[in-house]
Design a protein around this motif. Structure first.
Motif, PDB file in Angstrom:
ATOM      1  N   TYR A 238       0.820  -1.219   0.000  1.00  0.00           N
ATOM      2  CA  TYR A 238       0.000   0.000   0.000  1.00  0.00           C
ATOM      3  C   TYR A 238       0.850   1.263   0.000  1.00  0.00           C
ATOM      4  O   TYR A 238       0.512   2.256  -0.643  1.00  0.00           O
ATOM      5  N   ILE A 333     -13.151  -4.498  -3.752  1.00  0.00           N
ATOM      6  CA  ILE A 333     -12.288  -4.465  -2.560  1.00  0.00           C
ATOM      7  C   ILE A 333     -12.912  -5.390  -1.539  1.00  0.00           C
ATOM      8  O   ILE A 333     -14.013  -5.126  -1.035  1.00  0.00           O
ATOM      9  N   PHE A 339      -4.345  -5.617  -0.382  1.00  0.00           N
ATOM     10  CA  PHE A 339      -4.621  -4.338  -1.042  1.00  0.00           C
ATOM     11  C   PHE A 339      -4.243  -4.424  -2.523  1.00  0.00           C
ATOM     12  O   PHE A 339      -3.243  -5.033  -2.885  1.00  0.00           O
ATOM     13  N   ASP A 341      -4.496  -1.866  -6.231  1.00  0.00           N
ATOM     14  CA  ASP A 341      -4.967  -0.718  -6.992  1.00  0.00           C
ATOM     15  C   ASP A 341      -5.998  -1.118  -8.041  1.00  0.00           C
ATOM     16  O   ASP A 341      -6.926  -0.356  -8.353  1.00  0.00           O
ATOM     17  N   ARG A 344      -9.402  -1.231  -6.563  1.00  0.00           N
ATOM     18  CA  ARG A 344      -9.955   0.101  -6.350  1.00  0.00           C
ATOM     19  C   ARG A 344     -10.433   0.709  -7.679  1.00  0.00           C
ATOM     20  O   ARG A 344     -11.527   1.275  -7.753  1.00  0.00           O
ATOM     21  N   THR A 345      -9.621   0.576  -8.747  1.00  0.00           N
ATOM     22  CA  THR A 345     -10.010   1.121 -10.048  1.00  0.00           C
ATOM     23  C   THR A 345     -11.266   0.456 -10.572  1.00  0.00           C
ATOM     24  O   THR A 345     -12.176   1.128 -11.090  1.00  0.00           O
ATOM     25  N   THR A 347     -13.598  -0.902  -8.842  1.00  0.00           N
ATOM     26  CA  THR A 347     -14.717  -0.455  -8.014  1.00  0.00           C
ATOM     27  C   THR A 347     -15.204   0.908  -8.467  1.00  0.00           C
ATOM     28  O   THR A 347     -16.414   1.148  -8.603  1.00  0.00           O
ATOM     29  N   TYR A 348     -14.268   1.831  -8.703  1.00  0.00           N
ATOM     30  CA  TYR A 348     -14.643   3.149  -9.229  1.00  0.00           C
ATOM     31  C   TYR A 348     -15.418   3.002 -10.539  1.00  0.00           C
ATOM     32  O   TYR A 348     -16.487   3.600 -10.727  1.00  0.00           O
ATOM     33  N   ILE A 362     -13.180   6.629  -2.355  1.00  0.00           N
ATOM     34  CA  ILE A 362     -12.641   5.476  -1.621  1.00  0.00           C
ATOM     35  C   ILE A 362     -11.430   5.927  -0.826  1.00  0.00           C
ATOM     36  O   ILE A 362     -10.492   6.502  -1.389  1.00  0.00           O
ATOM     37  N   TYR A 364      -8.565   4.764   2.373  1.00  0.00           N
ATOM     38  CA  TYR A 364      -7.988   3.696   3.197  1.00  0.00           C
ATOM     39  C   TYR A 364      -7.403   4.293   4.469  1.00  0.00           C
ATOM     40  O   TYR A 364      -6.769   5.361   4.434  1.00  0.00           O
ATOM     41  N   ALA A 378     -11.144  -0.048   4.404  1.00  0.00           N
ATOM     42  CA  ALA A 378     -11.569   0.680   3.205  1.00  0.00           C
ATOM     43  C   ALA A 378     -12.928   1.313   3.475  1.00  0.00           C
ATOM     44  O   ALA A 378     -13.892   0.610   3.812  1.00  0.00           O
ATOM     45  N   ILE A 380     -15.896   3.526   1.739  1.00  0.00           N
ATOM     46  CA  ILE A 380     -16.407   3.910   0.428  1.00  0.00           C
ATOM     47  C   ILE A 380     -17.613   4.818   0.633  1.00  0.00           C
ATOM     48  O   ILE A 380     -18.605   4.416   1.251  1.00  0.00           O
TER      49      ILE A 380
END
Length: 856
Positions: A238, A333, A339, A341, A344-345, A347-348, A362, A364, A378, A380
């Motif tokens: 992370y 996530i 963890f 990236d 996260r991408t 999820t976006y 998002i 952390y 996390a 959100i």
């Protein structure tokens, strides 16, 4: 014609001489206008755009060698303020005379408008590029840097400014580059302090982008830095950042070989006033908290509703409007996982694609309950969009069917209708217009005498709705959606007055940013013609051809078919005449073989266009598009689509033993359903040539082959040619089929080939232009049409491909482009062989097209 061309040539030559002399109008006596750059690489002149793009100074942009933007700039007065002041303000007599006619305020406004217009000319034009030694040295430095970054560490550069021998305040610049021997990567070593990072690196060492034996490129090293950063962060590290990566390159006494060491120290940490380094660690997600109705105003309010599902905690400040499972399904996530990236991408992307939330956030944080400092929480934060959205549209139009038309529509979008992030869209549309009398009743003297009304219903689910689980084939990160739509429409006094019913069950998913898949599992369309007796009022060309045959010297037919003017009565007289010719019942005599075939062709087309259509199809579309955004000028787009129709209905008809009609076709609800296969290929490529110059290319090919229960393709599934987005030298539906010459009002066929080439360039400001060449045509193949001129039987029929060329203007409003194109028939296959090239190649016979945005 020759005299006109001579006058045009003389005018262009005079204009060219004038602007050539005027180009240096704003160049001072001791200055040079830059006219050309030449780069010599190891003694040889080169022409690679990527090298010339490194130069800091470039000549003024030009069209056919004429710097139009420079000439436009030269129209501005350099000292307009002092000129106007001297002319209007310092001359007391003239000022007093003007003030007696205008007020002082009006005079000041006039002077201000002159100044602003002069400034607009300067902004829109392009100032002369003056040769500057400092800027030229910057170009040299850029060249040296470019070659150094591509492995030529011992590159030598120089330049020379060469004034024109005419001593006309012009000069060119020559750049000289000696590369010498390039350096190649010899070995790649690592110096990684953290055991965790070293272990991850070694597991993925075969994916390295710095490869021994290849010539050095700085871009490879930058890409390797990005790869490693992404690799570590997607494997749980992370705290990692690319600034931790450095490269040590040894080139001393290595015989043009480069030995590289990748250096990654431990992470820097701080404690009050001291700093120290600690090894990187792999972090895991311990908890995921989701706030479904977060806003800035309620950020300090207590939550009133919550749910716990699969180690996810879903919170709501008010009553929870979403099913927890629907929210969790969009989140990648996961508690207990490392963890990443990528998670996260994804999820976006997924949350944004639901169109239910705005600005997903998002964050952390370290888990305070974890003593190892490796667990992350996390959080959100989701801000819902309004549940209901209204939209309205209105337009005014004109076509060959209506002299004047008004269109209107509205839509209601209901988000999260079943609490699972489903969206329901209800829309209605309508139009009223004044007809061109082709279809409307002659007894109706209303101005608005034609109308159309329709409604659509579309329900979208954020998942694949199917009897079995599709997660193995279409995982959730591909953003799958299922759409079910239903549409109805009806027309009054428009053509044959159609009623249309359609229903589509559609799936779509995007495996990557570049790739989109779409599958219409069910695509149902039913078209019912309400006013087939109006056929010959709508298709006047067919009616005129029949009358020409009837009035031929040797043709005799029943007087009952004709009115007092000797023309066929619509509809019964025309239909009886066609049937008498088709049945050869001796009611009509004296026709030549060609006239008889023409009547048969008209009959076939009428039957096809007046029959009701039932289409039950499935289709799949594969779309590959490298265009990153609206302003990306260099990209590739490839689309493949295949559609099949009628196969399931045919199988049911065969198994169930349905009866066939007189034509040998099965019917459903009294309609002979369509059966065909229709593949299409569409390829688009854009090249960015720099300085606003774009070369665009498109190739299209498609064919629809009827079989089984059909011998033709429905009008709605056929191809047409011509128009502002196709071959612009012909109007839409006017080109083809083949060499037939576009005899009908709406010419269509079941095979199409098209090729488009377009060179786009900037004139000045937001005004752009283009030269284009459009090639293509449509044909009938493997269907009911027998007309030799319209059918494609062998590759020799490619001689009937039409060629159009022309020029266009485009004005860029940023959010859309207004386009005006003039197309000339360059090669017209409708003309006799040997008389097809450049006939009627003039503005009197040109086709003028207006469109929105670029054609491809």
């Amino acid at each position: 014609m020759k005299r006109i061309l001579a006058k045009i040539s003389l005018f262009l030559l005079t204009l060219l001489l004038f602007v050539s002399c005027n180009a240096v109008k704003r160049v001072e006596a001791e200055e040079w206008l830059l006219t050309k750059n030449d780069i010599f690489l190891n003694g040889e002149r080169i022409s690679e755009n990527r090298i010339y793009n490194q130069l800091y100074q470039k000549p003024n942009s030009s069209l056919l060698g004429v710097p139009l933007q420079l000439h436009f700039y030269n129209l501005a007065r350099p000292n307009i303020d002092s000129i106007l002041s001297e002319k209007f303000l310092q001359n007391n007599q003239k000022r007093e005379r003007l003030e007696s006619l205008l007020s002082r305020k009006q005079l000041d406004s006039y002077i201000k408008s002159r100044i602003e217009f002069n400034q607009w000319i300067k902004r829109t034009g392009e100032a002369p590029v003056i040769v500057n030694r400092e800027d030229t040295q910057k170009s040299v430095n850029r060249l040296e840097s470019w070659y150094w970054n591509n492995g030529w560490f011992n590159v030598e550069t120089d330049y020379q400014i060469i004034p024109s021998q005419k001593k006309d305040k012009r000069a060119k610049v020559e750049y000289y580059v000696e590369t010498n021997t390039p350096y190649k990567v010899d070995s790649v070593n690592t110096d990684i302090d953290s055991g965790v990072l070293d272990s991850i690196y070694k597991r993925h060492e075969d994916e390295a982008l710095i490869i021994p034996g290849t010539q050095y490129r700085t871009l490879d090293f930058n890409a390797e830095r990005d790869r490693l950063t992404s690799l570590f962060r997607n494997n749980g590290v992370y705290n990692f950042d690319q600034e931790y990566i450095t490269f040590d390159a040894d080139t001393i006494n290595t015989d043009y070989k480069l030995n590289t060491t990748i250096i990654i120290p431990n992470r820097q940490a701080s404690d009050e006033d001291s700093t120290y380094r600690v090894p990187f660690r792999v972090h895991e997600i311990s908890r995921v908290n989701v706030f479904t109705d977060y806003t800035y105003s309620n950020r300090y309010e207590p939550v009133t509703d919550s749910a716990q599902v699969d180690n996810f905690t879903i919170y709501s400040f008010n009553r929870m409007e979403y099913k927890p499972e629907a929210i969790i399904d969009a989140i990648f996530i996961r508690p207990g996982r490392t963890f990443s990236d990528i998670a996260r991408t994804r999820t976006y992307n997924r949350l944004n694609s639901l169109q239910n939330f705005k600005y997903p956030n998002i964050q952390y944080t370290q888990d305070p309950g974890d003593t190892t400092n490796t667990d992350l929480i996390a959080n959100i934060f989701l801000t819902p969009q309004p549940k209901y959205s209204l939209g309205f549209d209105f337009d005014v139009s004109q076509s060959n069917i209506q002299k004047f038309g008004i269109g209107f529509g509205g839509s209601l979008l209901i988000r999260n209708i079943f609490r699972g992030a489903e969206n329901l869209e209800i829309s209605g549309r309508g139009s009223i217009g004044s007809s061109t009398d082709a279809a409307a009743s002659k007894e109706d003297d209303r101005f608005f005498d034609i109308s159309e009304i329709g409604a659509d219903l579309k329900l979208t689910f954020p998942r694949i709705v199917f009897p079995f689980d599709t997660e193995k084939f279409i995982p959730k990160y591909m953003s799958p959606f299922t759409s079910l739509s239903l549409g109805v429409s009806t027309q009054n006094n428009i053509g044959l007055d159609k009623q249309n019913l359609s229903s589509i069950l559609n799936y779509r998913w995007t495996p990557s940013r570049l790739l989109t898949n779409r599958l219409d599992l069910v695509n149902l369309q039913y078209v019912r013609n309400l006013n087939i007796d109006n056929y010959f009022n709508v298709y006047q060309n067919s009616y005129s051809e029949l009358n020409n045959i009837v009035q031929s010297a040797n043709v005799v037919t029943s007087p009952e078919y004709l009115n007092n003017n000797g023309r066929l009565i619509i509809p019964q007289g025309a239909e009886n005449f066609i049937e008498s010719v088709n049945n050869a019942d001796n009611t009509t005599t004296g026709l030549t073989a060609g006239q008889r075939q023409n009547v048969i062709n008209i009959r076939e087309r009428k039957n096809r266009l007046t029959e009701n259509n039932l289409i039950l199809a499935s289709n799949y579309t594969y779309l590959w598009n490298t265009k990153e955004n609206l302003y990306d000028e260099e990209f590739t787009r490839f689309r493949f689509k295949i559609e099949t129709a009628g196969n399931m209905l045919y199988a049911i008809s065969e198994v169930a033993g349905f009866e066939q009609n007189s034509a040998g076709n099965y019917e459903i609800l009294g309609v002979a359903y369509s059966q065909y296969v229709k593949p299409e290929l569409d390829f688009i490529k854009h090249w960015d040539l720099g300085s606003g110059n774009i070369f665009a290319f498109r190739a299209f090919g498609g064919i629809a082959i009827p079989y089984g229960n059909a011998n033709s393709i429905p009008f709605t599934r056929s191809f047409f040619a011509g128009g502002p987005n196709d071959n612009r030298a012909w109007q839409a539906y006017d080109l083809g089929p083949g060499s037939s010459g576009g005899r009908n009002e709406f010419n269509e066929a079941n095979m199409k080939l098209a090729l488009n080439l377009e060179y786009r360039y900037n004139l000045f400001g937001a005004l752009n232009s283009a030269f284009f060449v459009d090639i293509g045509n449509i044909w009938n193949v493997l269907d009911i049409v027998e007309d030799e001129a319209s059918t494609f039987t062998s590759f020799s029929d490619l001689k009937d491909i039409a060629v159009g060329s022309g020029i266009g203007l485009r004005y860029d409003f940023n959010f859309f482009v207004l386009r005006f194109d003039v197309g000339f028939k360059t090669y017209d296959p409708a003309r006799s062989t040997g008389d097809r090239w450049f006939q009627e190649y003039n503005f009197n016979h040109a086709v003028y097209n207006v469109g929105i945005n670029y054609p491809f």
